[in-house]
Design an enzyme around this catalytic site. Structure first.
Site, mmCIF file in Angstrom:
data_model
loop_
_atom_site.group_PDB
_atom_site.id
_atom_site.type_symbol
_atom_site.label_atom_id
_atom_site.label_comp_id
_atom_site.label_asym_id
_atom_site.label_seq_id
_atom_site.Cartn_x
_atom_site.Cartn_y
_atom_site.Cartn_z
ATOM 1 N N GLY A 120 0.824 -1.196 0.000
ATOM 2 C CA GLY A 120 0.000 0.000 0.000
ATOM 3 C C GLY A 120 0.865 1.255 0.000
ATOM 4 C CB SER A 121 -0.029 4.721 0.911
ATOM 5 O OG SER A 121 -1.128 4.789 0.021
ATOM 6 C CB VAL A 122 4.042 1.935 3.914
ATOM 7 C CG1 VAL A 122 3.070 2.280 5.025
ATOM 8 C CG2 VAL A 122 3.858 0.514 3.433
#
Length: 665
Positions: free
Chosen positions: A410-412
């Site tokens: 995801g966005s990490v």
């Protein structure tokens, strides 16, 4: 005619007189050859003296010999003797020959000298030499009526301790609870029912133990082991008629469920394992590591069993024939901080998820957590079928080790995407992108496919603002701008798509199913952590270490005495780019508009990145969401935590942000 018969008869008489007389050397040589081939039946029938056969029946010799050889694992037999001179046996009916015997056994080498007597006997009108056999030809000092006693001395299993010396897997005292049948005194059904309920067993499991062939009314029948720390349960069990306990040594896991997936547990060896490991001294009573560190370091923790072969005389005296000393297992010290492991576990225990904590300046792995979990003490002490079935049917699947699995980040991944773009020059910190609305797509070959973002911004935004708002569209475009080859190279520099160099086996990360990003939509989706990208939680945590180490990617390690530590990949980004991204991640938490602001603590200057990974087979499908947060103390730089919680459709990454913040408090 009579003359011919006379001449033939005379010739046969002369021939018979010229036949070589059998010698004890020949007979003993023949006997030794049969002995070497384990042909015990022929040895007995053709070479033993009449007196030996009277004293020792065929079964005492033919059946006992091979059984002893098998039980004692006798091999490499060597028998030698000095040949007798003719004068030593000529005109004699009995001779004595010193022979040297040596062989290897399960307990080591045996070597001795024994005098063997050979007697002349006439059998079937032929005279020959026969051996006066004695049991000492099996083992030195063995006599008729003696017993042979082989004993395996189990080694003391090595312990597993954390960085502070706290026990993660130790040898301690536990209680073996059982039943003395005659003491139930007419309350059998009631006692068994209550016992089954208290021990999470079925009555049929208890009955099976009570019906064992060796059971007698006055004997203690073991049912299940219980930890002494469970004082309430111990007292309830002792209140039942006929139920008693015995103190015994066992494996104890002080941190229980918090370290179960990491440390594992021990259990009885299976028949398949025993067959596979039969040459390593295991027996049907052995215990082995079943998962986790207990299994991974089985050989080191287990040690080497001691073996002893003794002769027991009728009066009880014991003579040791061979012995190898037991070598206890070695202790293992790991970089894990048991208290931190426990703290993270307690934050997560009601959710399905995983976390890794590392020291970001050294690579020491401080915690590896998988939730939900199970109590390894239950397994080590003998889990009941009922308890195991309950774990198997739990919808959150507590038996799965999630930190060994791989997940969509995801966005990490966005700080890494940004760092790669800065490093290859396709993006500058001052560059901006103007994005209108909450969705964007290229059209053309993309068709109606669109990338969406949560926060709508007005006007141009740079990488810092994009990180703070976690803008999917910005990082999708950044990936497209740099192109597939440069992005794949950058991700590989960060360690993705290869095995992480770590002691504990973890699922390999992937950039995509085939390792390329040759399709535009896949390239764009990967830029913000979707697409087909997968990584285990420790590799995700490790991927953030360049931001604290001037662009160097550190190698994570688990053993305190590990020597090959330090940098995994050197200078993957410049020190300036590392510093820039680190400053931006501080704003993700510090700025009230940042997605990680919920972790803005008064006394800890956290920096990090939030993420939500969507798991669905099509864009329009309502799928499952995993929340992720990677954060570190930007001042002390002594702790970095990566945490993932499954199924955060209600609450998103805020759930994970709060849990990570609680860890740092």
């Amino acid at each position: 005619m009579k003359k011919v018969i006379f001449i033939v008869g005379l010739f046969l008489l002369i021939l018979a007189g010229c036949e070589k007389e059998p010698s004890p050397n020949d007979r003993l040589n023949e006997y030794v050859k049969l002995w070497d081939k384990s042909n015990f039946e022929k040895m007995y029938n053709n070479y033993l003296s009449t007196s030996s056969k009277k004293e020792f029946k065929s079964e005492d010799f033919v059946e006992r010999y091979p059984k002893i050889y098998e039980d004692l694992e006798i091999r490499d037999l060597k028998v030698s003797f000095k040949q007798l001179k003719e004068d030593d046996f000529k005109k004699k009916d009995k001779v004595s020959v010193p022979i040297n015997i040596s062989f290897n056994t399960v307990a080591g080498k045996v070597k001795y000298e024994k005098k063997v007597t050979l007697e002349k006997e006439e059998k079937d009108k032929k005279t020959n030499w026969y051996i006066d056999w004695s049991p000492e030809l099996i083992l030195p000092g063995l006599e008729k009526g003696d017993k042979i006693k082989p004993v395996t001395i189990d080694p003391k299993r090595g312990e597993i301790r954390d960085r502070n010396g706290s026990g993660l897997a130790i040898n301690g005292q536990i209680y073996q609870f059982g039943i003395v049948p005659e003491k139930m005194a007419g309350h059998e059904a009631e006692v068994k029912q209550k016992l089954a309920s208290l021990l999470n067993m079925s009555v049929s499991e208890i009955d099976q133990k009570l019906k064992a062939s060796w059971v007698k009314p006055n004997l203690f029948v073991p049912i299940k082991k219980v930890s002494p720390e469970n004082e309430g349960l111990v007292q309830k069990l002792l209140d039942l008629p006929g139920v008693d306990k015995q103190d015994t040594e066992g494996r104890v896991y002080p941190f229980g469920a918090a370290t179960a997936h990491l440390v594992g547990y021990i259990g009885s060896i299976t028949a398949e394992q025993l067959e596979k490991e039969k040459d390593k001294g295991y027996t049907s009573n052995s215990v082995v590591g079943k998962r986790g560190l207990e299994q991974l370091f089985e050989e080191k923790l287990r040690g080497t069993p001691g073996e002893k072969i003794s002769i027991i005389k009728p009066d009880g005296t014991e003579t040791v024939v061979a012995e190898t000393e037991v070598q206890n297992g070695k202790n293992i010290s790991v970089t894990i901080d048991g208290d931190l492991q426990n703290k993270i576990y307690n934050e997560m225990k009601d959710n399905a998820g995983t976390a890794a904590a590392i020291h970001p300046l050294t690579g020491e792995v401080l915690s590896l957590v998988s939730t939900p979990s199970f109590d390894p003490n239950d397994f080590a002490q003998g889990i009941s079928g009922e308890e195991y079935t309950k774990l198997e049917k739990d919808p959150l699947q507590p038996l799965i080790n999630r930190f060994a699995l791989s997940y969509a980040p995801g966005s990490v991944i966005k700080p890494i995407t940004g760092a790669i773009a800065l490093q290859n020059g396709s993006l500058k910190t001052t560059d901006t992108k103007t994005i209108n609305g909450k969705s964007w797509g290229k059209g053309g070959s993309w068709g109606g496919y669109q990338i969406t973002r949560v926060h709508e911004t007005s006007g141009p935004i740079n990488i810092q603002t994009a990180l703070m708002y976690s803008d999917n569209i910005f990082f999708a475009q950044a990936a497209l701008d740099m192109g597939a080859d440069k992005f794949v190279k950058g991700l590989k520099d960060f360690g993705f798509n290869e095995e992480i160099p770590f002691t504990y086996p973890l699922k390999k990360s992937q950039i995509s199913s085939d390792g390329t990003l040759n399709r535009e939509i896949l390239l764009a989706d990967t830029g913000y952590g979707q697409g087909q990208m997968l990584t285990n939680i420790l590799q995700l945590a490790t991927a953030y270490t360049p931001f604290l180490n001037s662009g160097n990617l550190l190698k994570p390690y688990l053993l305190l005495d590990e020597k090959n530590t330090g940098i995994w990949k050197k200078n993957i980004i410049s020190a300036d780019n590392a510093k820039s991204i680190a400053g931006m991640m501080r704003q993700v938490v510090a700025d009230p508009r940042g997605t990680g602001h919920g972790a803005n603590l008064p006394n800890v200057a956290l920096a990090g990145k939030t993420g939500t990974a969507e798991l669905k087979s099509s864009k329009n499908e309502e799928g499952k969401e995993n929340g992720v947060f990677v954060a570190y103390d930007s001042k002390k730089k002594d702790l970095l935590v990566a945490m993932l919680i499954e199924g955060v459709q209600k609450g998103g990454s805020k759930i994970v942000v709060q849990k990570v913040a609680n860890v740092f408090k």
